[in-house]
Design an enzyme around this catalytic site. Sequence first.
Site, PDB file in Angstrom:
ATOM      1  N   PHE A   1       1.030  -1.449  -0.054  1.00 38.45           N
ATOM      2  CA  PHE A   1      -0.186   0.570  -0.521  1.00 38.45           C
ATOM      3  C   PHE A   1       0.606   1.324  -0.266  1.00 38.45           C
ATOM      4  O   PHE A   1       2.389   1.659   0.374  1.00 38.45           O
ATOM      5  CB  PHE A   1      -0.575   0.087   0.984  1.00 38.45           C
TER       6      PHE A   1
ATOM      7  N   GLN B   1      -7.717  13.761   4.522  1.00 33.52           N
ATOM      8  CA  GLN B   1      -7.373  13.372   3.350  1.00 33.52           C
ATOM      9  C   GLN B   1      -8.261  13.643   2.205  1.00 33.52           C
ATOM     10  O   GLN B   1      -9.290  12.478   1.804  1.00 33.52           O
ATOM     11  CB  GLN B   1      -6.553  12.064   3.990  1.00 33.52           C
TER      12      GLN B   1
ATOM     13  N   HIS C   1      -8.351  10.982  -0.892  1.00 30.44           N
ATOM     14  CA  HIS C   1      -8.301   9.908  -1.264  1.00 30.44           C
ATOM     15  C   HIS C   1      -8.112   9.982  -2.840  1.00 30.44           C
ATOM     16  O   HIS C   1      -8.880  10.814  -3.613  1.00 30.44           O
ATOM     17  CB  HIS C   1      -9.278   8.737  -0.927  1.00 30.44           C
TER      18      HIS C   1
ATOM     19  N   LEU D   1     -15.856   4.998  -3.419  1.00 28.13           N
ATOM     20  CA  LEU D   1     -13.812   4.678  -3.655  1.00 28.13           C
ATOM     21  C   LEU D   1     -13.502   3.407  -4.563  1.00 28.13           C
ATOM     22  O   LEU D   1     -13.985   2.327  -4.309  1.00 28.13           O
ATOM     23  CB  LEU D   1     -13.465   3.900  -1.851  1.00 28.13           C
TER      24      LEU D   1
ATOM     25  N   GLU E   1      -7.433   1.501  -3.372  1.00 25.21           N
ATOM     26  CA  GLU E   1      -6.128   1.406  -3.336  1.00 25.21           C
ATOM     27  C   GLU E   1      -5.008   0.224  -3.766  1.00 25.21           C
ATOM     28  O   GLU E   1      -3.909   0.435  -4.110  1.00 25.21           O
ATOM     29  CB  GLU E   1      -4.971   2.386  -1.381  1.00 25.21           C
TER      30      GLU E   1
ATOM     31  N   ARG F   1      -1.122   8.620  -0.424  1.00 23.17           N
ATOM     32  CA  ARG F   1      -2.048   9.790  -0.775  1.00 23.17           C
ATOM     33  C   ARG F   1      -1.735  11.148  -1.111  1.00 23.17           C
ATOM     34  O   ARG F   1      -2.764  11.823  -2.027  1.00 23.17           O
ATOM     35  CB  ARG F   1      -3.721   8.891   0.472  1.00 23.17           C
TER      36      ARG F   1
ATOM     37  N   HIS G   1     -12.197  11.321   2.019  1.00 21.96           N
ATOM     38  CA  HIS G   1     -11.880  10.696   1.999  1.00 21.96           C
ATOM     39  C   HIS G   1     -11.148  10.431   4.201  1.00 21.96           C
ATOM     40  O   HIS G   1     -12.582   8.840   4.734  1.00 21.96           O
ATOM     41  CB  HIS G   1     -11.013   9.504   1.803  1.00 21.96           C
TER      42      HIS G   1
ATOM     43  N   ARG H   1      -2.272  10.130   6.916  1.00 19.65           N
ATOM     44  CA  ARG H   1      -2.420   9.164   7.005  1.00 19.65           C
ATOM     45  C   ARG H   1      -2.082   8.496   6.535  1.00 19.65           C
ATOM     46  O   ARG H   1      -3.028   8.223   4.723  1.00 19.65           O
ATOM     47  CB  ARG H   1      -4.282   8.208   7.127  1.00 19.65           C
TER      48      ARG H   1
HETATM   49  C1  FAD Z   1     -14.180   3.195   0.554  1.00 23.46           C
HETATM   50  C2  FAD Z   1     -13.282   3.416   2.302  1.00 23.46           C
HETATM   51  C3  FAD Z   1     -12.376   2.763   2.311  1.00 23.46           C
HETATM   52  C4  FAD Z   1     -11.799   2.246   3.700  1.00 23.46           C
HETATM   53  N1  FAD Z   1     -10.866   1.583   3.238  1.00 23.46           N
HETATM   54  C5  FAD Z   1      -9.635   1.388   4.016  1.00 23.46           C
HETATM   55  C6  FAD Z   1      -9.373   0.468   4.702  1.00 23.46           C
HETATM   56  O1  FAD Z   1      -8.177  -0.378   3.525  1.00 23.46           O
HETATM   57  N2  FAD Z   1      -7.476   0.735   5.405  1.00 23.46           N
HETATM   58  C7  FAD Z   1      -7.838   1.223   6.915  1.00 23.46           C
HETATM   59  O2  FAD Z   1      -7.349   1.136   7.397  1.00 23.46           O
HETATM   60  N3  FAD Z   1      -8.645   2.682   6.428  1.00 23.46           N
HETATM   61  C8  FAD Z   1     -10.057   2.061   5.180  1.00 23.46           C
HETATM   62  N4  FAD Z   1     -11.022   3.531   5.340  1.00 23.46           N
HETATM   63  C9  FAD Z   1     -10.553   4.167   6.376  1.00 23.46           C
HETATM   64  C10 FAD Z   1     -11.658   3.856   8.106  1.00 23.46           C
HETATM   65  O3  FAD Z   1     -12.563   2.852   7.261  1.00 23.46           O
HETATM   66  C11 FAD Z   1     -12.175   4.310   8.984  1.00 23.46           C
HETATM   67  O4  FAD Z   1     -11.221   5.284   8.789  1.00 23.46           O
HETATM   68  C12 FAD Z   1     -12.674   3.712   9.914  1.00 23.46           C
HETATM   69  O5  FAD Z   1     -13.622   2.457   9.423  1.00 23.46           O
HETATM   70  C13 FAD Z   1     -13.310   4.334  11.374  1.00 23.46           C
HETATM   71  O6  FAD Z   1     -14.217   3.590  11.991  1.00 23.46           O
HETATM   72  P1  FAD Z   1     -14.495   4.150  13.219  1.00 23.46           P
HETATM   73  O7  FAD Z   1     -14.853   2.678  14.572  1.00 23.46           O
HETATM   74  O8  FAD Z   1     -13.121   5.655  14.373  1.00 23.46           O
HETATM   75  O9  FAD Z   1     -16.451   4.751  12.758  1.00 23.46           O
HETATM   76  P2  FAD Z   1     -17.039   4.090  12.128  1.00 23.46           P
HETATM   77  O10 FAD Z   1     -17.293   2.783  11.460  1.00 23.46           O
HETATM   78  O11 FAD Z   1     -17.496   5.649  11.402  1.00 23.46           O
HETATM   79  O12 FAD Z   1     -18.268   4.058  12.681  1.00 23.46           O
HETATM   80  C14 FAD Z   1     -19.236   5.472  13.645  1.00 23.46           C
HETATM   81  C15 FAD Z   1     -19.627   4.978  14.632  1.00 23.46           C
HETATM   82  O13 FAD Z   1     -20.878   5.715  15.457  1.00 23.46           O
HETATM   83  C16 FAD Z   1     -22.330   5.782  14.721  1.00 23.46           C
HETATM   84  N5  FAD Z   1     -22.722   7.581  14.953  1.00 23.46           N
HETATM   85  C17 FAD Z   1     -21.794   8.425  14.620  1.00 23.46           C
HETATM   86  N6  FAD Z   1     -22.449   9.516  15.648  1.00 23.46           N
HETATM   87  C18 FAD Z   1     -23.238   9.205  16.322  1.00 23.46           C
HETATM   88  C19 FAD Z   1     -24.603   9.794  16.766  1.00 23.46           C
HETATM   89  N7  FAD Z   1     -23.950  10.971  16.420  1.00 23.46           N
HETATM   90  N8  FAD Z   1     -25.429   8.966  17.705  1.00 23.46           N
HETATM   91  C20 FAD Z   1     -24.878   6.809  17.870  1.00 23.46           C
HETATM   92  N9  FAD Z   1     -24.004   7.107  17.276  1.00 23.46           N
HETATM   93  C21 FAD Z   1     -23.399   7.268  15.930  1.00 23.46           C
HETATM   94  C22 FAD Z   1     -22.338   4.939  13.830  1.00 23.46           C
HETATM   95  O14 FAD Z   1     -23.308   5.168  13.307  1.00 23.46           O
HETATM   96  C23 FAD Z   1     -21.043   4.144  13.466  1.00 23.46           C
HETATM   97  O15 FAD Z   1     -21.629   3.031  14.138  1.00 23.46           O
HETATM   98  C24 FAD Z   1     -11.495   3.242   4.153  1.00 23.46           C
HETATM   99  C25 FAD Z   1     -12.484   4.462   4.403  1.00 23.46           C
HETATM  100  C26 FAD Z   1     -14.066   3.693   4.010  1.00 23.46           C
HETATM  101  C27 FAD Z   1     -14.557   5.322   2.920  1.00 23.46           C
END
Ligand code: FAD
Lengths: 609, 256
Positions: free
Chosen positions: A121, A234, A236, A250, A253, A309, A375, A410
Amino acid sequence: MESYTVHDYDVLVIGAGGAGLRAAIAAIEKGARVGVVTKSLLGKAHTVMAEGGMAAALGNVRPEDNWKVHFRDTLKGGGMLNNWKMVLNYTKEAPERVRELERWGAVFDRTPDGRINQRNFGGHSYPRLAHVGDRTGLELIRTLQDHAVKLGIHAHMETTIYRLLTDAGRVVGALGFSRQTGEFLVFRARAVVLATGGLGRIYQITSNSWECTGDGFSLASMVGADLIDMEFIQFHPTGMVWPPSVMGILVTEGVRGEGGVLKNSLGRRFMFDNIPERYKGEFAETEEEAERWLQGDRSARRPPELLTRDVVARAIRKEVNEGRGSPHGGVYLDIASRRPADYIKKKLPSMYHQFMKLGNLDITKEPMEVGPTCHYVMGGVRVDPDTQATNVPGLYAAGEVAGGLHGANRLGGNSLSDLVVFGRRAGMAAAEYAAQQTGPFQVDEAQIRAYIAEALQPFNNPQGENPFALMKELRASMQKNAGIMREESELKAQLDILADLKRRAWNTSVSGSRAYNPGWHTALDIRLMVEVSEAVVLAALARKESRGGHARLDYPDPDPNFARINHVIRRNPDGSLSVVAEPLPEMPEDLRRIAEAKDLSELSEKVGA
Amino acid sequence: MPNVTFRVFRGDRQGGELKDYSVEVQEGMVVLDVIHKIQAEQAPDLACRWNCKAGKCGSCGAEVNGKPTLMCMTRLDTLDTSKPVTVRPLKTFPVIRDLVTDVKWNYEVNKKIKPFTPAPNTDWIMYQEDVDRVQEFRKCIECFLCQNVCHVLREHNEKTGFIGPRFLVRTASLEMHPLDVENRLDMLKNEGGIGYCNITKCCTEVCPEHIRITDNAIIPLKERVVDEYYDPVLSFFRRLFSSKKRPEAAQSAADD
Ligand SMILES: Cc1cc2nc3c(=O)[nH]c(=O)nc-3n(C[C@H](O)[C@H](O)[C@H](O)COP(=O)(O)OP(=O)(O)OC[C@H]3O[C@@H](n4cnc5c(N)ncnc54)[C@H](O)[C@@H]3O)c2cc1C
Ligand code: SF4
Ligand code: SF4
Ligand code: FES
């Protein structure tokens, strides 16, 4: 008077993505009574969309890989603005967290000798990403979900938190509502972990799911928590650009990791012309060398498509701006001519699927058209690097909503492992803090009443605006004025626009019943979105240089005066926000040597050392 | 671009009706885009679920012209838009509002499945060819479209004695995991109700992840259940030679 239901927990986790679920598991294991709240159904959080993989120096593919190289790569990618202690904790712990997922049932792709396989990556010196085809996020979230269910997790699905509740400067719970019924819920908690994910949806073109409205940043900031590095967003490099209704979705990558190349409309592989000074000497300089690397020649250097990125996104913007873009305003990403069709279908199945279904295009035969999409946010709630505690007692943050680990930019794959490393730390620390709070649960009835009245106001406001129209305005203006390229005049104009939108966010009108009413949900989301947008714009104005995910047209180069500065966004007593520049914590000498190593062989782990 | 009529279910637990919306459509739109457009311009309280808009989260299932599908993956140019397009919620689950259904039952069923139980002292070596099979099952995005079309659930509403194709897939992913040592055959036969499935393959047809639910998950599980319960000799030999139930598993199931 409006009624509400009360739930009591030792630890309330807001968010059920990777960070929230891992925090919940850790807190349950510490014996805490844990509640988890999520805006969506369980297992649907944004994490489910992550594709490429999770970075951890397992050393399964290249034994030379170890935490020191990962440490160096992460700081280098982040422009050395990262919190070094977080990077240290992260890179040392990530391999164990990945192996733990396997013990809980995750099934990663395998190496020929039967271990967890790792892929290349951008910005990672070695193949480092544990992955499952291109659906790694699904594997992560399902594994954590299953494990949490096994431990008896208490989940409030489709419930939105609208405000955190405080008592004498401590966070003591949260007020939310059930999306399905419209009923209010009061969570009394001894500690709260924010794991609410990112803010991509404040932009028009984004890869983020609808939930990523930046709620956590605003909720934390409203109760006095510091935010840091909010200017670093970021973009992407590769989002879909065609057809218009899929813009921003998306393209992983992983496509470049598997050998995909970027070309402009003249057919030129332009990334060779875009290798920045700090990466000179580390990347292939000819197509021939890049080709040898793809064939597995270890003496060849990696292709420049695997630069970080920020570098790739800006190079693409440049091609498009200078008239060498594709018909729909992107550039070409070609894997078809690089790998056999079967290989592509096996390694990138959901990309194959996505283009076939949505773009009517076979990526095993034709190149994709791609362009930058919002992203990820590097900045976030400021936390202690060991416990994830914020500066507000009782409040913890983990995952994308927390700041510090990634600095100015990142590396791909560094988020999924961030979630499990720091989700766990947050859950453990919150449970320990909760265990020390022994008195009765304290919440302030007047506070609850006031917030409920606020939340219901759009129903009693027939002359107000359409929340969807307001949302559209916010996203379009952020895209235009605070997007991938920024300058002072536009950022200042955006502050005025936000002041106006902020006022109007309190004057929306919704109709219908409270049960599952998207108009109402949107009206409340906007209130939090304008707050976090303001934090982004203020920080972007203050950083008069270009670095990582922050690019200023009026200050196109990095400026040494900003090289060791974090921007802290702090709330003043009158509710307004201000930006304070603070120097980074000093890195100990031995770590600095690792971070600045020129030659990777200096970082080889000596046996027994 | 032309206007297309969308006939969308509006209602709640008490009942409802189809309502017509005329929408100006653009090239490349999917059904979910149209629903969002109706929300933004004509009916702000029109309820639907979605997260990713990329076929990855499984939130946006609905019945479009009678066909269960993901709204975000259904391009308008695959539909006959000269006639009204109907969009209804999944029929097998109770409506909450409009296109949103109550899928809570699925989460309850899931809890009945015994979790992943690895062999103790395992070295965690697994080869790609050993995991290909379970990786197919783990692609499931929990859209519940298969649950929605399975006649056992849809026509006979057999929600107490049958776990449905989604959870047969999940059970298969655990049972066929090379390092799992738990036995779920008893559950499959009894509460699981695998006997109800008469292999019509409707579930396989709708699965947006192209999981070969019937051939690869259900039929092999049925065979295992039959061997276990109706053919003790065969069952004995299978157990003896199966790579899955490693001998050390029996010794110390508790130490990990
Ligand atoms: C298409 C895509 C591909 C990606 N691929 C990669 C990858 O290959 N490798 C990598 O390392 N990263 C990747 N990322 C980044 C990574 O997916 C995210 O940074 C990560 O999943 C964030 O996780 P999190 O647990 O912080 O939050 P999230 O998974 O965003 O979860 C947030 C949670 O909080 C809840 N929430 C939000 N606001 C409230 C509220 N007010 N009240 C109650 N609940 C709330 C939501 O409902 C959800 O359950 C990718 C991102 C995208 C968009
Ligand atoms: S094959 Fe079995 S599970 Fe699938 S739809 Fe038919 S009866 Fe239901
Ligand atoms: S098995 Fe297929 S149809 Fe069934 S829930 Fe999973 S993804 Fe959906
Ligand atoms: S919105 Fe995620 S599958 Fe359709």
